[in-house]
Each structure stands twice: as structure tokens, then as C-alpha cells.
Design an enzyme around this catalytic site. Sequence first.
Site, short mmCIF file in Angstrom:
data_model
loop_
_atom_site.label_atom_id
_atom_site.label_comp_id
_atom_site.label_asym_id
_atom_site.label_seq_id
_atom_site.Cartn_x
_atom_site.Cartn_y
_atom_site.Cartn_z
CG HIS A 112 -18.80 -12.34 -5.07
ND1 HIS A 112 -18.21 -11.77 -6.19
CD2 HIS A 112 -18.15 -13.52 -4.85
CE1 HIS A 112 -17.26 -12.59 -6.63
NE2 HIS A 112 -17.19 -13.65 -5.83
CE LYS A 138 -13.71 -21.58 -6.09
NZ LYS A 138 -13.98 -20.52 -7.07
#
Length: 428
Positions: A270, A151
Site C-alpha cells: 500500500h 470499510k
Amino acid sequence: MQRDYIDAGYSPKDTDLICEFHIEPSAGVNFEEAATHMAGESSIDSWTEIATLSPELAARLKPHVFYMDEDAQTVRVAYSEELFELGSVPQVLSAVAGNILSMKIVDNLRLQDIAFPKSMLREFKGPGFGLSGIRELTGVQDRPLIGTIVKPKVGLTSEKHAEVAYNSFAGGCDLVKDDENLTDQKFNKFEKRAELTLKLAEKAESETGERKMYLCNITAPTCKEMIRRMNILKDLGASYAMIDIVPAGWTALQTLREEADDAGLALHAHRCMHSAYTRNPRHGISMLVVAKLCRLIGLDQLHIGTVVGKMHGEKHEVLSLRDECVLDNVPADESQHVLAQDWGGLKPMFPVASGGLAPTMIPDLYTIFGRDVIMQFGGGIHAHPMGTKAGAAACRQALEASLEGVSLQEYAKNHRELEAAINKWLKK
């Protein structure tokens, strides 16, 4: 369309593909009429009588609506395997989740589940590593895996990305992955990012004595470029590749799986964008179907939801997905619209719980999923008051507490990273 495909006395053959649908007929259309049109449109028929469909052909290939429950708005249809190109997920979906979803004769139509016969399963590879193979690859046999997502999602340079990954590994993460929308942007080029991050993963391995896996996103504009990126990872010594399964598409996934054996890479799926057709409980395709197709094609691990995090998904749905990932024989569950599925020896997938998780949620995650789950944290690691490394350490400490049956508060007395996580995230 003149034919009636309602056949309550039909017993599906071992070679039939079975689908369960939720159907809501349009105004003025009765339930049987809607079911007949849906079955015909998804197989051999058209909107009107067609002379080219001979009685012999119709008798051989016609679908059978063998179960109807109008109160529950549920039908099950058996399709001959002759209707399908063996080994092709796109062709199967073009039939049982294609034009029928656009028919005016229904207000809503949802494909709830597909049960594949063994004769069709044999045409697919299934996972190359699977759950047990991932455990062997990571060297972790007796606990859930801990992972993170670098992140922020996008914006970091390749150097900074690798540094964040290293701190995550050093703190205790087994896996570090790219986020779904990081591929090959100007500020963080694919090849440079992969090279730098894999080098630091190797450094973390030597320092911790644990295997460390980097899951680099190879989602690309073309299948050719996707495979090129996978081969770059192979040449760099990677063990994994990550793919955004819905944006990439089913043909890309099957192409990737065909090439993955030569590359020797595990495949992380994903599921971003899946809610475009799975979230509406009355129309589209269920996430259960998506999960089954991923196992069929041969992805090794798949995001399935968390129950306790930020993503949509009721507990019963998430656990149904978990079962479809890990069980060799999935029992039918009418209450959850799950059809029985014998996976015919195809390896299990490793389920991934990801989305809005903090270290303080690990006891609940362990209670819900048990040992066979990858617990994946983003902000729950990188927003830790003491930094990324401490966030990863807090996750490992919370997991150790859960494995030992000790409360987080008790374990935190001797683990300051966990104590800081409790102070930040645990509701008073």
C-alpha cells in the site's frame, strides 16, 4: 566544490547507475553549475575543495553529467556502482535523493527515474510470487482480480471486520484487505482480526469454490514486531501480508522481503504517504522511482492509481507505472522521463487500481489496464444500496459484462445487483 562533472561525451558503462533529474537552479545560478553541484553532492564531493579527495579517487568515482537539456530542465547522471552498497535501497537513496534535495543552489530538484545495471539488480530478490505467481495462488488466470477494503477504515470490532470481509468474499471478491491505518488498535486487535477473518475466508472458499485471500496489515512500530505479525499470519494459514510501504520505510521492506520466503506469503504494497514526496512535479521523488524500488526489493503487488478514481495521477503517469510493474524490458520514453530498464529476470508485480472506484467504472478500467490488474473497491462495494455482498456481486457482474463485450445496461437486465449499482453511480 571546484570540480566540473559535465561530461557530454561520456557513454555510460553497463555497470553505471543512471539517474534522471529535473533541476531548477536558484536565482543567479546557471544550469551547468547547478548540475555540477548536484552530481558532486550526490557522490564524492563537498561544498568546498577537500584535500582528502585525491585525483586518483576522483577519477575513479566521479559522476558524469552526460546529458543536459536546459530548456526541459533535465539532466542525466551516470554513477559508478562502486559508490553504492550493493543490495541496499536506503544507501542508494541517501546518495541520489538525499542531501541534494535540500541544497540552496536549486529551487527545485526531482529524481525522475533510476535505471539499475544488471550487476546491481542481481543483489536484490525481486518479487517472490510476482504476477504469474499471484494468478497461480488465487486460481484466477484469465481476468482481472476483484478486491475490496473493509470499510469503515477503522472502528469496527474484529468480529464485525471479519463479517464484512466474509460478505465481500461471498459476493465475489477474490481479495479483501485491511485499510492502511488499521494495524493493532484496541478495538480491533491484529491477531484476533486475522484469526476470525481467515476462518471466514475459508468458509467463503468452501461455499463458492473459489480461492479467497485476506490481506492483513502487518505494519508495525518495529521490524521485529512486523516479522512477528507476519509469522502469526503464516501460522494461521494465510497466503498474504500487507505493508504500508512509505510509513514502514525501505529498511523494513527489505527486512520483510528477506523473511517472506520462509513464511511463504505474498506481499501487498500500500503506497499511502507517497505523495509527501511524489506529488510535486518539480521537487522530490517520482512515483515511478517508488514503484521500481518496490519491484527491486520484491513486493508482489502495488497500488499505482486508477486514472478514473479519486486519487491524483494522470493517465500517462499511471500507465508508465503499470509498464514498470509488468514489463521485462521497459523502453525509454523521454516525454514521460522514463529511462530504459532491463529487469534482468526479476518477476513482474501485479498492479493494483484502487481509490474512489465504483462498479460502473469497470469497463473503463478494463479498457485502460486490460486483464493484468487488481481492481480494488472500497465504498464502491460497501455503499451499494443492497449491502456489501451485493456490491461485490455487482463488481463481478460488471467485470463479466466487460469481458463479454456487453454494455452494463444490457447485462444489468438480468442482474439486479448491477442494476442497483448503475442506478446509484452511473451519471445520467
